[in-house]
Write a protein that holds these residues in place. Structure first.
Motif, PDB file in Angstrom:
ATOM      1  N   GLU A 196     -32.792 -58.461   9.968  1.00 30.92           N
ATOM      2  CA  GLU A 196     -33.217 -57.312  10.801  1.00 30.92           C
ATOM      3  C   GLU A 196     -34.752 -56.845  10.749  1.00 30.92           C
ATOM      4  OE1 GLU A 196     -31.648 -55.649   6.969  1.00 30.92           O
ATOM      5  OE2 GLU A 196     -31.331 -57.404   8.473  1.00 30.92           O
ATOM      6  N   LEU A 197     -35.387 -57.057   9.639  1.00 34.88           N
ATOM      7  CA  LEU A 197     -36.790 -56.708   9.631  1.00 34.88           C
ATOM      8  C   LEU A 197     -37.667 -57.578  10.094  1.00 34.88           C
ATOM      9  CD1 LEU A 197     -37.325 -55.370   5.896  1.00 34.88           C
ATOM     10  CD2 LEU A 197     -37.127 -54.133   8.017  1.00 34.88           C
ATOM     11  N   VAL A 198     -37.519 -59.166  10.168  1.00 36.05           N
ATOM     12  CA  VAL A 198     -38.014 -60.098  10.909  1.00 36.05           C
ATOM     13  C   VAL A 198     -38.112 -59.844  12.587  1.00 36.05           C
ATOM     14  CG1 VAL A 198     -38.305 -62.493  11.306  1.00 36.05           C
ATOM     15  CG2 VAL A 198     -37.818 -61.592   8.856  1.00 36.05           C
ATOM     16  N   SER A 199     -36.794 -59.492  12.986  1.00 40.98           N
ATOM     17  CA  SER A 199     -36.398 -59.341  14.284  1.00 40.98           C
ATOM     18  C   SER A 199     -37.007 -58.051  14.738  1.00 40.98           C
ATOM     19  CB  SER A 199     -34.979 -59.112  14.485  1.00 40.98           C
ATOM     20  OG  SER A 199     -34.699 -58.894  15.722  1.00 40.98           O
ATOM     21  N   GLY A 200     -37.176 -57.040  13.931  1.00 41.13           N
ATOM     22  CA  GLY A 200     -37.730 -55.820  14.257  1.00 41.13           C
ATOM     23  C   GLY A 200     -39.368 -55.725  14.478  1.00 41.13           C
ATOM     24  N   THR A 201     -39.842 -56.850  13.673  1.00 42.12           N
ATOM     25  CA  THR A 201     -41.324 -57.017  13.333  1.00 42.12           C
ATOM     26  C   THR A 201     -41.944 -58.153  14.290  1.00 42.12           C
ATOM     27  OG1 THR A 201     -41.367 -58.317  11.166  1.00 42.12           O
ATOM     28  CG2 THR A 201     -41.393 -55.649  11.115  1.00 42.12           C
ATOM     29  N   THR A 202     -41.128 -58.848  14.788  1.00 44.82           N
ATOM     30  CA  THR A 202     -41.523 -59.855  15.635  1.00 44.82           C
ATOM     31  C   THR A 202     -41.105 -59.935  17.070  1.00 44.82           C
ATOM     32  OG1 THR A 202     -39.715 -61.395  14.835  1.00 44.82           O
ATOM     33  CG2 THR A 202     -41.902 -61.198  13.736  1.00 44.82           C
ATOM     34  N   PHE A 203     -40.173 -59.083  17.360  1.00 43.56           N
ATOM     35  CA  PHE A 203     -39.410 -58.897  18.607  1.00 43.56           C
ATOM     36  C   PHE A 203     -38.669 -60.064  19.005  1.00 43.56           C
ATOM     37  CE2 PHE A 203     -43.603 -56.526  18.978  1.00 43.56           C
ATOM     38  CZ  PHE A 203     -42.915 -55.272  18.897  1.00 43.56           C
ATOM     39  N   LEU A 204     -38.441 -60.929  17.897  1.00 45.49           N
ATOM     40  CA  LEU A 204     -37.270 -61.969  18.141  1.00 45.49           C
ATOM     41  C   LEU A 204     -36.009 -61.617  18.207  1.00 45.49           C
ATOM     42  CD1 LEU A 204     -39.033 -64.754  15.919  1.00 45.49           C
ATOM     43  CD2 LEU A 204     -39.147 -64.706  18.390  1.00 45.49           C
ATOM     44  N   ASP A 205     -35.183 -62.178  18.784  1.00 46.84           N
ATOM     45  CA  ASP A 205     -33.552 -61.725  18.711  1.00 46.84           C
ATOM     46  C   ASP A 205     -32.934 -61.999  17.513  1.00 46.84           C
ATOM     47  OD1 ASP A 205     -30.756 -63.131  19.362  1.00 46.84           O
ATOM     48  OD2 ASP A 205     -31.126 -61.285  20.632  1.00 46.84           O
ATOM     49  N   SER A 206     -32.279 -61.425  16.813  1.00 46.84           N
ATOM     50  CA  SER A 206     -31.780 -61.683  15.518  1.00 46.84           C
ATOM     51  C   SER A 206     -30.936 -62.969  15.377  1.00 46.84           C
ATOM     52  CB  SER A 206     -30.992 -60.728  15.051  1.00 46.84           C
ATOM     53  OG  SER A 206     -29.896 -60.350  15.736  1.00 46.84           O
ATOM     54  N   ALA A 207     -30.496 -63.467  16.447  1.00 52.72           N
ATOM     55  CA  ALA A 207     -29.700 -64.819  16.442  1.00 52.72           C
ATOM     56  C   ALA A 207     -30.785 -65.914  16.248  1.00 52.72           C
ATOM     57  CB  ALA A 207     -28.899 -64.797  18.023  1.00 52.72           C
ATOM     58  N   ILE A 208     -31.838 -65.756  17.023  1.00 53.49           N
ATOM     59  CA  ILE A 208     -32.902 -66.932  16.689  1.00 53.49           C
ATOM     60  C   ILE A 208     -33.282 -66.773  15.424  1.00 53.49           C
ATOM     61  CG2 ILE A 208     -35.172 -67.429  17.633  1.00 53.49           C
ATOM     62  CD1 ILE A 208     -34.647 -66.494  20.435  1.00 53.49           C
ATOM     63  N   VAL A 209     -33.638 -65.654  14.902  1.00 51.15           N
ATOM     64  CA  VAL A 209     -34.246 -65.545  13.374  1.00 51.15           C
ATOM     65  C   VAL A 209     -33.044 -66.103  12.341  1.00 51.15           C
ATOM     66  CG1 VAL A 209     -34.678 -64.095  11.555  1.00 51.15           C
ATOM     67  CG2 VAL A 209     -35.391 -63.397  13.830  1.00 51.15           C
ATOM     68  N   LYS A 210     -31.829 -65.974  12.692  1.00 51.00           N
ATOM     69  CA  LYS A 210     -30.892 -66.697  11.781  1.00 51.00           C
ATOM     70  C   LYS A 210     -30.906 -67.949  11.849  1.00 51.00           C
ATOM     71  CE  LYS A 210     -27.808 -62.381  11.708  1.00 51.00           C
ATOM     72  NZ  LYS A 210     -26.450 -61.819  11.987  1.00 51.00           N
ATOM     73  N   LYS A 211     -31.012 -68.471  13.105  1.00 56.82           N
ATOM     74  CA  LYS A 211     -30.913 -69.894  13.398  1.00 56.82           C
ATOM     75  C   LYS A 211     -32.095 -70.422  12.554  1.00 56.82           C
ATOM     76  CE  LYS A 211     -31.090 -73.316  17.125  1.00 56.82           C
ATOM     77  NZ  LYS A 211     -31.239 -73.542  18.480  1.00 56.82           N
ATOM     78  N   LEU A 212     -33.382 -69.984  12.774  1.00 57.69           N
ATOM     79  CA  LEU A 212     -34.578 -70.387  12.215  1.00 57.69           C
ATOM     80  C   LEU A 212     -34.354 -70.340  10.553  1.00 57.69           C
ATOM     81  CD1 LEU A 212     -37.192 -69.191  14.624  1.00 57.69           C
ATOM     82  CD2 LEU A 212     -36.460 -71.540  14.083  1.00 57.69           C
ATOM     83  N   LYS A 213     -33.851 -69.213  10.176  1.00 60.57           N
ATOM     84  CA  LYS A 213     -33.546 -69.344   8.510  1.00 60.57           C
ATOM     85  C   LYS A 213     -32.748 -70.363   8.164  1.00 60.57           C
ATOM     86  CE  LYS A 213     -34.408 -64.260   7.437  1.00 60.57           C
ATOM     87  NZ  LYS A 213     -34.965 -64.658   6.336  1.00 60.57           N
ATOM     88  N   GLY A 214     -31.845 -70.678   9.151  1.00 60.55           N
ATOM     89  CA  GLY A 214     -30.770 -71.865   8.537  1.00 60.55           C
ATOM     90  C   GLY A 214     -31.453 -73.255   8.548  1.00 60.55           C
ATOM     91  N   VAL A 215     -32.595 -73.352   9.515  1.00 58.36           N
ATOM     92  CA  VAL A 215     -33.063 -74.728   9.668  1.00 58.36           C
ATOM     93  C   VAL A 215     -33.917 -74.689   8.455  1.00 58.36           C
ATOM     94  CG1 VAL A 215     -34.787 -75.807  10.985  1.00 58.36           C
ATOM     95  CG2 VAL A 215     -32.862 -74.902  12.007  1.00 58.36           C
ATOM     96  N   LEU A 216     -35.064 -73.585   8.187  1.00 60.65           N
ATOM     97  CA  LEU A 216     -35.847 -73.457   7.215  1.00 60.65           C
ATOM     98  C   LEU A 216     -35.364 -72.981   5.632  1.00 60.65           C
ATOM     99  CD1 LEU A 216     -38.708 -72.206   9.176  1.00 60.65           C
ATOM    100  CD2 LEU A 216     -38.456 -74.719   8.753  1.00 60.65           C
ATOM    101  N   GLY A 217     -34.248 -73.049   5.760  1.00 66.12           N
ATOM    102  CA  GLY A 217     -33.681 -72.699   4.332  1.00 66.12           C
ATOM    103  C   GLY A 217     -33.594 -71.229   3.817  1.00 66.12           C
ATOM    104  N   GLY A 218     -33.898 -70.385   4.752  1.00 65.19           N
ATOM    105  CA  GLY A 218     -34.075 -69.012   4.330  1.00 65.19           C
ATOM    106  C   GLY A 218     -32.764 -68.135   4.248  1.00 65.19           C
ATOM    107  N   THR A 219     -32.771 -66.952   3.779  1.00 68.45           N
ATOM    108  CA  THR A 219     -31.429 -66.362   3.439  1.00 68.45           C
ATOM    109  C   THR A 219     -31.412 -64.933   4.089  1.00 68.45           C
ATOM    110  OG1 THR A 219     -31.927 -65.695   1.298  1.00 68.45           O
ATOM    111  CG2 THR A 219     -30.972 -67.623   1.635  1.00 68.45           C
ATOM    112  N   ASN A 220     -30.471 -64.006   3.875  1.00 71.91           N
ATOM    113  CA  ASN A 220     -30.472 -62.968   4.365  1.00 71.91           C
ATOM    114  C   ASN A 220     -30.592 -62.772   5.727  1.00 71.91           C
ATOM    115  OD1 ASN A 220     -30.437 -60.001   4.030  1.00 71.91           O
ATOM    116  ND2 ASN A 220     -31.900 -59.943   2.252  1.00 71.91           N
TER     117      ASN A 220
END
Length: 208
Positions: free
Chosen positions: A184-208
């Motif tokens: 939610e913070l990545v989305s809120g500070t980058t204006f990216l949709d949260s679904a895209i953020v979660k997808k990119l986290k999944g690709v790059l190994g991020g969590t939360n």
């Protein structure tokens, strides 16, 4: 006559100056001032030669690229000299994502293939992009976001040089999506949709 004798005495007097080099003693703690020096009597010519960039790096990864660093940790002879280098290898489609070196300027020399590269200014967000071919050189000012990608159909490589033995590195994509930075913070500070953020986290190994 006394003046001449005095000059001769200055010339023949033993020189007192700083050491010519300081090959790092990496087992100790490093810092802004560098590492402690090894005993010069135990340093050999081999300490001033690094062979780790003779062969290409492994590009079978998510970015289809490899960076082989030659920083003070890999090449202790760089300690205190204010410079370092690295080898870039980019398979077709390979990219070194947007990143910064907070402690150094960078010079890129293309050794094979075609590389498209660019940087973004901090003052006006102006973008400078160039296609660089074998033998050509491009410079990236310290601290600015920049990238390199393979713009050809064959493998490309380059050697980069920095004016610091430890230039530092922060990759934008990894800083945003490869850790536990809350979605939610990545989305809120980058204006990216949260679904895209979660997808990119999944690709790059991020969590939360």
């Amino acid at each position: 006559m006394l003046h001449i004798l005095f000059l001769f005495a200055l010339v023949l007097a033993p020189a007192s100056h700083a050491a010519d080099f300081c090959v790092a003693k990496l087992k100790g703690a490093g810092g802004v001032a560098g590492y402690a020096c090894r005993d010069p009597a135990k340093v050999t010519a081999a300490d001033f030669v690094f062979k780790g960039i003779v062969t290409s790096g492994n590009t079978t990864n998510i970015i289809n690229a490899a960076v082989t660093p030659v920083f003070v940790q890999q090449f202790p002879a760089l300690n205190g000299l204010g410079l370092s280098t690295a080898r870039l290898d980019l398979a077709p489609g390979g990219v070194i994502p947007l990143h910064t070196h907070p402690a150094a300027n960078e010079i890129l020399v293309v050794t094979s293939g075609v590389i498209k590269a660019g940087f973004i200014t901090s003052s006006s967000n102006k973008v400078y992009i160039a296609t660089v071919t074998k033998g050509q050189v491009m410079v990236f000012p310290q601290g600015l976001l920049h990238f390199q990608l393979n713009a050809g159909k064959t493998a490309a490589s380059a050697v980069v040089t920095f004016n610091s033995p430890e230039p530092g590195l922060q990759i934008l994509d990894f800083a945003l999506f490869a850790n536990d930075f809350p979605t939610e913070l990545v989305s809120g500070t980058t204006f990216l949709d949260s679904a895209i953020v979660k997808k990119l986290k999944g690709v790059l190994g991020g969590t939360n």
